[in-house]
Write an enzyme that holds these catalytic residues in place. Structure first.
Site, PDB file in Angstrom:
ATOM      1  N   ASP A 246       0.851  -1.186   0.000  1.00 15.24           N
ATOM      2  CA  ASP A 246       0.000   0.000   0.000  1.00 15.24           C
ATOM      3  C   ASP A 246       0.894   1.246   0.000  1.00 15.24           C
ATOM      4  OD1 ASP A 246      -3.029   0.813   0.604  1.00 15.24           O
ATOM      5  OD2 ASP A 246      -1.708   2.193   1.670  1.00 15.24           O
ATOM      6  N   ASN A 254      -2.431  13.122  -3.871  1.00 18.49           N
ATOM      7  CA  ASN A 254      -3.551  13.606  -4.684  1.00 18.49           C
ATOM      8  C   ASN A 254      -4.002  15.000  -4.248  1.00 18.49           C
ATOM      9  OD1 ASN A 254      -3.909  11.503  -6.540  1.00 18.49           O
ATOM     10  ND2 ASN A 254      -5.129  10.293  -5.105  1.00 18.49           N
ATOM     11  N   HIS A 259      -4.700  14.788  -9.084  1.00 10.03           N
ATOM     12  CA  HIS A 259      -4.884  13.385  -9.449  1.00 10.03           C
ATOM     13  C   HIS A 259      -4.015  12.966 -10.639  1.00 10.03           C
ATOM     14  CE1 HIS A 259      -8.160  12.355  -6.704  1.00 10.03           C
ATOM     15  NE2 HIS A 259      -8.609  13.592  -6.879  1.00 10.03           N
ATOM     16  N   GLU A 289      -4.722   2.459  -4.259  1.00 12.26           N
ATOM     17  CA  GLU A 289      -3.252   2.466  -4.183  1.00 12.26           C
ATOM     18  C   GLU A 289      -2.726   1.187  -3.545  1.00 12.26           C
ATOM     19  OE1 GLU A 289      -4.681   4.746  -0.485  1.00 12.26           O
ATOM     20  OE2 GLU A 289      -5.310   4.425  -2.551  1.00 12.26           O
TER      21      GLU A 289
END
Length: 368
Positions: A246, A254, A259, A289
Site C-alpha cells: 500500500d 492527490n 490526481h 493504491e
C-alpha cells in the site's frame, strides 16, 4: 489447375508456414487426380481411334513430369522464395498449355476439352488476385484463339471455321463468366477473412481489458483471483507467498499535487515494482493504491528479498510535477501460505501484517 492458396487459416494449431505447405499439397493432390482422370479419358480416345497415339503419349508424359515438378516446387517453395500466387499462376499456365495441346490432338471430341480450360481458370481464380485471374483468362482465350485459327486454316475439312468460331464464342462466354463469378467469391471470402481478423483483434482487446488494469498495465483484481485459483489447484502444492503493498500517504499526494500526478505515481510504482519481480511472480492492482503480489514457489525469506528490491527501486523514483524531496514509499504485509490454506486466508493474514506496518510508522515490511 493449381496447388496454391493465398488464404491461410489463422485459427489452425499448426504454424503458418506448415499450414500453407499442407494446403498447397492438398491442392496439388486434387490437381494430380484431375490430370490422371483427364489422361485416362485421353487414353480411351486413343483406344477408340479418335486421337493419335504418339501425340497423346507425349502429352501424357509432359503432364506427368510437370505435375511432379510442381510438387517439388511446392516442397521447396520457401527456400526458393516462390510465393503461392506465383505457384498458382505457373501451374495455371501449364494447365492451359496442356488443355490447348489436348484440343489440338483430340480430334472430334476436342470440344469436351474446353470444359477443362474453365476448370483451370476457376482453380487459379481462387488462388490469386481477381485482376491477375482476368489476365490469365485473357491469355487462355488468346491461346485457344490461336490454336483454333491454326486448325481451321490448316485443315478446314476436319476443323470447319464456323464450328471453331462458335466453339470459341461459347468458351469465351463461359470462361469470362466463370472468372467474374469466382472473382466475386474470392473478394467476398477475403472480406470475410478481414472481418474475422478484426473480430479476433477485438476479442484480444476485450481479453486484455478483462485482465489488465488500464492505468498501471498490471494484472487487475479479476485476473489475480483467477491466478490464485489456478495456484490452489496445482497438483503438486509448493510453498508460496502473497504480499499486500500500500502506497504511503497517497491521499496527500492527490490533495497536494492533483490526481494527474497521483496517476503518474501509480504508473511509476507499477513499472518500478514490476522490474524487480522474478519470472513467475505476478503483481496486481488490488484496489486504489493497494497492490497484491503473488510469489509462487517462494519462501518468506525469498519473498522478502523481492520486496526489498521493490523498495530500492521505488525509493529511486522521480515523478514529474512532484517535489523531488518528497519520497515515494509503501508499506507491505507478507504472508507465507500454509499447507492447504486457501489464498484468501493468507491474504487476510498479509492484510493484518500490512496494518501493523502502517501502525509502526509506514515504509516497512511486516511478515505475518
Amino acid at each position: 489447375m493449381h496447388a496454391a492458396s493465398s488464404n491461410a487459416s489463422t485459427s489452425a494449431a499448426l504454424p503458418q508456414d506448415a499450414l500453407m505447405q499442407r494446403r498447397m499439397r492438398n491442392y496439388w493432390f486434387a490437381t494430380a487426380m484431375l490430370y490422371v482422370a483427364t489422361m485416362g479419358l485421353l487414353a480411351a480416345q486413343v483406344g477408340a481411334g479418335y486421337t493419335p497415339r504418339g501425340p497423346a503419349l507425349v502429352l501424357s508424359i509432359v503432364a506427368a513430369c510437370g505435375t511432379l515438378a510442381f510438387y517439388a516446387l511446392i516442397r521447396f517453395s520457401k527456400r526458393l522464395q516462390i510465393t503461392p500466387d506465383m505457384l498458382a499462376a505457373l501451374q495455371s499456365l501449364f494447365a492451359i498449355g496442356c488443355v490447348i495441346a489436348g484440343y489440338a490432338i483430340a480430334g472430334p471430341l476436342r470440344a469436351s476439352l474446353l470444359s477443362m480450360l474453365v476448370v483451370a481458370i476457376a482453380f487459379c481464380t481462387f488462388a490469386m488476385h481477381p485482376r491477375r485471374a482476368l489476365l490469365l483468362a485473357g491469355a487462355a482465350l488468346a491461346g485457344m484463339a490461336g490454336i483454333m485459327w491454326y486448325l481451321q486454316a490448316s485443315d478446314p475439312m476436319r476443323y470447319p471455321p464456323a464450328v471453331e468460331a462458335m466453339s470459341f464464342c461459347y468458351l469465351a462466354a463461359a470462361l469470362l463468366a466463370t472468372t467474374l463469378l469466382t472473382s466475386e467469391m474470392t473478394k467476398l471470402r477475403r472480406r470475410m477473412k478481414a472481418s474475422r481478423q478484426e473480430l479476433l483483434a477485438a476479442l484480444d482487446t476485450i481479453r486484455l481489458l478483462a485482465t489488465v488494469d488500464e492505468l498501471t498495465s498490471l494484472a487487475n483484481r479479476r485476473h489475480m483471483n483467477a491466478l490464485l485459483g489456478a495456484e490452489e489447484r496445482r497438483s503438486v502444492p509448493t510453498t508460496s507467498c502473497v504480499a499486500l503493498l500500500d502506497l504511503d500517504l497517497f491521499k496527500q499526494v492527490n490533495d497536494q499535487y492533483g490526481h494527474a500526478v497521483g496517476d503518474a505515481v501509480l504508473r511509476g510504482f507499477a513499472g518500478a515494482a514490476h522490474g524487480a519481480l522474478r519470472e513467475h511472480d505476478t503483481l496486481a492492482r488490488w484496489g486504489g493504491e493497494e497492490f497484491l503480489l503473488l510469489l509462487p514457489d517462494a519462501t518468506a525469506q525469498a519473498a522478502r528479498q523481492v520486496l526489498e528490491r521493490i523498495v530500492a527501486r521505488v525509493r529511486a523514483l522521480q515523478i514529474d510535477g512532484m517535489d523531488p524531496a518528497r519520497p515515494i514509499s509503501f508499506s507491505a504485509g507478507l504472508a507465507e501460505r500454509r499447507d492447504g490454506e486457501p489464498f484468501m486466508e493468507a491474504i487476510n493474514r498479509a492484510d493484518k501484517a500490512l496494518y501493523r506496518a502502517k501502525a509502526a510508522g509506514r515504509d516497512r515490511i511486516e511478515v505475518a
